[in-house]
Design a protein around this motif. Structure first.
Motif, PDB file in Angstrom:
ATOM      1  N   GLY A  18       0.751  -1.232   0.110  1.00 22.37           N
ATOM      2  CA  GLY A  18       0.014  -0.007  -0.051  1.00 22.37           C
ATOM      3  C   GLY A  18       0.839   1.362  -0.012  1.00 22.37           C
ATOM      4  N   LEU A  19       2.053   1.303   0.738  1.00 24.89           N
ATOM      5  CA  LEU A  19       2.790   2.450   0.703  1.00 24.89           C
ATOM      6  C   LEU A  19       3.634   2.669  -0.630  1.00 24.89           C
ATOM      7  N   LEU A  20       3.816   1.513  -1.251  1.00 26.44           N
ATOM      8  CA  LEU A  20       4.396   1.471  -2.624  1.00 26.44           C
ATOM      9  C   LEU A  20       3.640   2.013  -3.512  1.00 26.44           C
ATOM     10  N   TYR A  21       2.367   1.581  -3.489  1.00 23.66           N
ATOM     11  CA  TYR A  21       1.377   2.014  -4.294  1.00 23.66           C
ATOM     12  C   TYR A  21       1.260   3.661  -4.201  1.00 23.66           C
ATOM     13  N   LEU A  22       1.027   4.042  -2.980  1.00 21.35           N
ATOM     14  CA  LEU A  22       1.091   5.691  -2.721  1.00 21.35           C
ATOM     15  C   LEU A  22       2.105   6.249  -3.362  1.00 21.35           C
ATOM     16  N   CYS A  23       3.248   5.479  -3.492  1.00 16.79           N
ATOM     17  CA  CYS A  23       4.410   6.089  -3.980  1.00 16.79           C
ATOM     18  C   CYS A  23       4.415   6.248  -5.480  1.00 16.79           C
ATOM     19  N   ALA A  24       3.708   5.222  -5.943  1.00 17.02           N
ATOM     20  CA  ALA A  24       3.597   4.960  -7.537  1.00 17.02           C
ATOM     21  C   ALA A  24       2.560   5.853  -8.220  1.00 17.02           C
ATOM     22  N   VAL A  25       1.491   6.248  -7.517  1.00 16.20           N
ATOM     23  CA  VAL A  25       0.392   6.964  -8.421  1.00 16.20           C
ATOM     24  C   VAL A  25       0.700   8.438  -8.781  1.00 16.20           C
ATOM     25  N   PRO A  26       0.241   8.636  -9.849  1.00 16.98           N
ATOM     26  CA  PRO A  26       0.428  10.048 -10.355  1.00 16.98           C
ATOM     27  C   PRO A  26      -0.045  11.186  -9.376  1.00 16.98           C
ATOM     28  N   SER A  27       0.292  12.354  -9.788  1.00 17.46           N
ATOM     29  CA  SER A  27      -0.051  13.497  -9.112  1.00 17.46           C
ATOM     30  C   SER A  27      -1.500  13.961  -9.282  1.00 17.46           C
ATOM     31  N   THR A  28      -2.255  14.425  -8.435  1.00 10.24           N
ATOM     32  CA  THR A  28      -3.617  14.914  -8.554  1.00 10.24           C
ATOM     33  C   THR A  28      -3.640  16.470  -9.486  1.00 10.24           C
ATOM     34  N   ILE A  29      -4.770  16.327 -10.017  1.00 14.33           N
ATOM     35  CA  ILE A  29      -5.183  17.539 -10.895  1.00 14.33           C
ATOM     36  C   ILE A  29      -5.711  18.716 -10.246  1.00 14.33           C
ATOM     37  N   SER A  30      -6.858  18.518  -9.762  1.00 11.12           N
ATOM     38  CA  SER A  30      -7.611  19.709  -9.256  1.00 11.12           C
ATOM     39  C   SER A  30      -7.061  20.322  -8.006  1.00 11.12           C
ATOM     40  N   SER A  31      -6.605  19.805  -6.968  1.00 16.93           N
ATOM     41  CA  SER A  31      -6.252  20.304  -5.779  1.00 16.93           C
ATOM     42  C   SER A  31      -4.746  21.063  -6.215  1.00 16.93           C
ATOM     43  N   SER A  32      -3.900  20.267  -6.958  1.00 14.07           N
ATOM     44  CA  SER A  32      -2.795  20.804  -7.163  1.00 14.07           C
ATOM     45  C   SER A  32      -2.854  22.286  -8.132  1.00 14.07           C
ATOM     46  N   VAL A  33      -3.903  22.399  -9.127  1.00 14.84           N
ATOM     47  CA  VAL A  33      -3.719  23.553  -9.628  1.00 14.84           C
ATOM     48  C   VAL A  33      -4.756  24.564  -8.760  1.00 14.84           C
ATOM     49  N   ALA A  34      -5.525  24.217  -8.143  1.00 12.84           N
ATOM     50  CA  ALA A  34      -6.472  25.079  -7.163  1.00 12.84           C
ATOM     51  C   ALA A  34      -5.269  25.671  -6.255  1.00 12.84           C
ATOM     52  N   MET A  35      -4.495  25.165  -5.464  1.00 13.12           N
ATOM     53  CA  MET A  35      -3.814  25.462  -4.435  1.00 13.12           C
ATOM     54  C   MET A  35      -2.552  26.260  -5.145  1.00 13.12           C
ATOM     55  N   THR A  36      -2.188  25.922  -6.316  1.00 14.17           N
ATOM     56  CA  THR A  36      -1.043  26.702  -6.775  1.00 14.17           C
ATOM     57  C   THR A  36      -1.619  28.286  -7.338  1.00 14.17           C
ATOM     58  N   GLY A  37      -2.847  28.168  -7.761  1.00 10.56           N
ATOM     59  CA  GLY A  37      -3.832  29.329  -7.941  1.00 10.56           C
ATOM     60  C   GLY A  37      -3.728  30.162  -6.803  1.00 10.56           C
ATOM     61  N   VAL A  38      -4.071  29.535  -5.344  1.00  8.87           N
ATOM     62  CA  VAL A  38      -4.251  30.369  -4.286  1.00  8.87           C
ATOM     63  C   VAL A  38      -3.038  31.013  -3.909  1.00  8.87           C
ATOM     64  N   ALA A  39      -1.797  30.193  -3.999  1.00  9.19           N
ATOM     65  CA  ALA A  39      -0.563  30.677  -3.436  1.00  9.19           C
ATOM     66  C   ALA A  39       0.125  31.613  -4.790  1.00  9.19           C
ATOM     67  N   ARG A  40      -0.705  31.939  -5.884  1.00  6.89           N
ATOM     68  CA  ARG A  40      -0.044  32.824  -6.853  1.00  6.89           C
ATOM     69  C   ARG A  40       1.014  32.393  -7.406  1.00  6.89           C
ATOM     70  N   GLY A  41       1.311  31.069  -7.719  1.00  8.14           N
ATOM     71  CA  GLY A  41       2.254  30.418  -8.548  1.00  8.14           C
ATOM     72  C   GLY A  41       1.912  30.243 -10.072  1.00  8.14           C
ATOM     73  N   ASN A  42       2.631  29.326 -10.648  1.00  9.79           N
ATOM     74  CA  ASN A  42       2.577  29.104 -12.082  1.00  9.79           C
ATOM     75  C   ASN A  42       1.568  28.382 -12.568  1.00  9.79           C
ATOM     76  N   VAL A  43       0.357  28.758 -12.513  1.00  9.41           N
ATOM     77  CA  VAL A  43      -1.056  28.062 -12.785  1.00  9.41           C
ATOM     78  C   VAL A  43      -0.773  26.993 -14.339  1.00  9.41           C
ATOM     79  N   PRO A  44      -0.458  27.723 -15.469  1.00  9.77           N
ATOM     80  CA  PRO A  44      -0.176  27.085 -16.684  1.00  9.77           C
ATOM     81  C   PRO A  44       0.655  25.859 -16.248  1.00  9.77           C
ATOM     82  N   ALA A  45       1.749  26.060 -15.885  1.00 14.06           N
ATOM     83  CA  ALA A  45       2.633  25.040 -15.552  1.00 14.06           C
ATOM     84  C   ALA A  45       2.042  23.782 -14.711  1.00 14.06           C
ATOM     85  N   ALA A  46       1.400  24.251 -13.731  1.00 12.03           N
ATOM     86  CA  ALA A  46       0.810  23.322 -12.944  1.00 12.03           C
ATOM     87  C   ALA A  46      -0.598  22.450 -13.467  1.00 12.03           C
ATOM     88  N   ILE A  47      -1.172  23.222 -14.479  1.00 13.77           N
ATOM     89  CA  ILE A  47      -2.204  22.336 -14.929  1.00 13.77           C
ATOM     90  C   ILE A  47      -1.620  21.495 -15.983  1.00 13.77           C
TER      91      ILE A  47
END
Length: 332
Positions: free
Chosen positions: A107-136
């Protein structure tokens, strides 16, 4: 700030929904088991296809193209997602793997193998005033790469946990139920993209409902097999501690790597949020496809469930901290 965060989480029905799914699985495990009255295998396949069709409809092609140019950010983010995370698991397995249940280690290996999330990564990058196009771009690229790289990583390391995985069959399953609907959604986007945007809150709710159904059926198989009664509460503590420790290490490493490479604050934010996130929305369906009716499936997805909640809490605090920096100046 912490009070606002607590109120925000309280309004989110998904977290209590996951607890409710596990409780229902404990009370009524026979209904949701593979081959049971719910027909979990059929429901899972249909739900997974529908979810990734909606993901394909929601991927903004124009913003993806805008994010292509920051290639150094992409290399760092994908390296963390598919190289650093698995190496952290390998190091942990060398140090403490012999004292850990094999299914939890998987289970811990599976956690480390799955891809990144889309929605929260982009949303939090936007809140933090980061590079949103690169996050998407990075979050979307990670989801596509995960269809091939996630089973490859598990196949490479799984022997250490006492499990095996058929690479060809796994990639074929993921392509049929993940890649195909994603591509179909992109093809349909010019025709129904406007409708999808208007009803996005409802499609997001459908996405989460499907995940809760998959969590329920996964834990039904595990509870019916007696898995959790065999291991007890200690497994929950180990899974939680392992997930939180991995998150803390990766947040530290992504921040220091971005600063060592001289990235702008906006690109640093993208690296931190996209390089440290792991997707529950794609991770639970992928686990169902990769491990099928494995009686340990509930235990396999348990670290990812803990990680998901921890990353939302910690990264929300980080996003608010980044957002408070003066315009044009780095944060402390």
């Amino acid at each position: 700030m912490p009070l606002r965060l607590v109120k925000r989480l309280a309004r989110d029905w998904f977290l209590p929904g996951m607890f409710a799914a596990v409780i229902l699985a404990a009370l009524f495990p026979e209904f949701g088991t593979s081959g049971g009255p719910m027909h979990a295998d059929v429901v899972a396949d249909v739900g997974i296809f529908a979810v990734f069709l909606l993901h394909g409809l929601g991927l903004p092609a124009a913003q993806l193209r805008a994010g292509v140019v920051t290639w150094r950010v992409h290399v760092v983010v994908q390296a963390f997602t598919f190289v650093v995370f698995p190496l952290l698991w390998w190091l942990g397995d060398v140090l403490v793997g012999r004292w850990m249940p094999a299914d939890l280690s998987l289970g811990l290996l599976y956690l480390c193998a799955v891809p990144s999330t889309i929605s929260s990564s982009v949303a939090m990058t936007g809140v933090a005033r980061g590079n949103v196009p690169a996050a998407i771009f990075n979050a979307s690229l990670s989801s596509l790469l995960g269809i091939v790289l996630t089973p490859l990583i598990i196949g490479l390391f799984a022997s250490a946990t006492g499990h095996s995985l058929s690479m060809g069959q796994a990639i074929l399953k993921l392509s049929a139920l993940l890649l195909l609907p994603l591509a179909l959604g992109q093809l349909l986007r010019p025709l129904v993209g406007g409708w999808f945007a208007r009803y996005r809150p409802y499609t997001n709710a459908f996405d989460r409902v499907v995940i809760l159904v998959l969590v329920y059926s996964s834990f039904c198989d595990s509870i019916a097999s007696g898995l959790f009664s065999d291991y007890g509460a200690a497994v929950l503590g180990i899974a939680f501690a392992g997930a939180v420790l991995i998150l803390a290490i990766v947040l530290m490493l992504t921040t220091r790597t971005a600063r060592a490479l001289g990235f702008s604050k906006e690109d640093e934010i993208t690296v931190v949020f996209c390089g440290s996130k792991k997707t529950l929305a794609s991770g639970v369906p992928m686990a169902r496809l990769l491990f099928g009716a494995n009686p340990a499936l509930g235990l396999i997805v348990l670290p990812l469930m803990f990680y998901h909640q921890a990353q939302l809490l910690v990264c929300s605090l980080l996003a608010e901290r980044y957002a408070k920096r003066p315009a044009g100046q780095p944060s402390a």
